[in-house]
Design a protein around this motif. Structure first.
Motif: not given
Ligand SMILES: Nc1ncnc2c1ncn2[C@@H]1O[C@H](COP(=O)(O)OP(=O)(O)OP(=O)(O)O)[C@@H](O)[C@H]1O
Ligand SMILES: [Mg+2]
Length: 253
Positions: A136-151
């Motif tokens: 994260l510190t090395a990055a300019d931007a983040v993308v978040i893969p998300l498995q769309c399930e409860t919780l």
């Protein structure tokens, strides 16, 4: 300066490695010079890219502890270049733990190589430990893969808090590009509701198209190729091509 994007979610098995590899290959297909960074001691990205992590002469671990330079360790895999991982990387966590400025080790290592690429994509491990903090510190931007399930939204809140900490202490302009729904089952209403909930709750952009669930993804790593070569015309491959275009656009100044 080429943008650095961290693909992060501390939840395991949500599609971080698949997303990093597929976006990287898609961006390379679209004419970009892509550097992949395998920041996970499990070395799944290195393996999926066709390398044998056990027989590599050096890995990102050697770079992070200052034993070797990124230039010496980078190898070509498919259309991309990659800084491969090995199980040694688990030792980097321990080695870095006692160092001042430990969260900057990856950023420093990338500084002398990133100019050779148009984009750098970092596959983070499933934890919020020192390796992910380095990503994260090395990055300019983040993308978040998300498995769309409860919780699944619970992990997102925690990740966004960590990102807020990284902004506060190390990288004030770290951007969150958004979430990428993975393993998406379009026949059920539930995943769509969760994607909408995450977007509303956290003010996150949720990228479209979602990446469909398909057996072709599970087959690809064993062939040493991404979905783009394993099943080039599949909906999954097309989804990652479109997402790659949108992310490139979002990163453009
Ligand atoms: N769209 C998809 N459809 C079906 N299977 C998928 C899809 N994307 C990824 N997979 C499979 O799901 C498993 C987990 O994916 P992946 O390794 O990319 O997740 P990860 O978040 O990197 O996991 P980890 O947290 O362990 O690093 C793998 O077997 C992968 O092949
Ligand atoms: Mg992974």
């Amino acid at each position: 300066m080429s943008p650095v994007v961290a693909v992060a979610n501390q939840k395991g098995g949500v599609g971080k490695t698949t997303t990093t590899h597929s976006l990287g290959e898609a961006m390379a297909e679209q004419g970009r010079r892509v550097l992949l960074v395998d920041l996970d001691p499990q070395a799944c990205l290195s393996y999926a890219a066709g390398l044998d992590p056990e027989s590599l002469p050096a890995s990102l671990h050697d770079v992070l502890i200052g034993r070797d330079s990124a230039h010496n360790v980078v190898v070509t895999a498919g259309r991309c270049s990659i800084l491969p991982a090995s199980i040694d990387l688990a030792g980097s966590e321990i080695a870095l733990a006692t160092k001042v400025g430990r969260e900057h080790a990856l950023g420093r290592a990338l500084a002398d190589i990133r100019a050779e690429f148009d984009i750098v994509l970092i596959d983070c491990p499933p934890s919020l430990g020192i390796l992910t903090i380095n990503g994260l510190t090395a990055a300019d931007a983040v993308v978040i893969p998300l498995q769309c399930e409860t919780l699944s939204h619970r992990g997102v809140g925690q990740l966004l808090e960590t990102i807020a900490d990284v902004r506060a202490y190390a990288k004030p302009d770290l951007a969150v590009l958004g979430a990428i729904p993975t393993m998406f089952d379009s026949r059920s209403r539930h995943p769509r509701e969760i994607a909408a909930d995450v977007a509303a709750r956290y003010g996150l952009r949720v990228f479209e198209p979602a990446v469909p669930r398909s057996i072709r993804f599970a087959e690809a790593p064993a062939s040493g190729a991404s979905i783009l070569d394993h099943a080039p015309k599949s909906r999954g491959a097309e989804a990652y091509r479109e997402l790659a275009r949108q992310i490139t656009e979002a990163l453009a100044p």
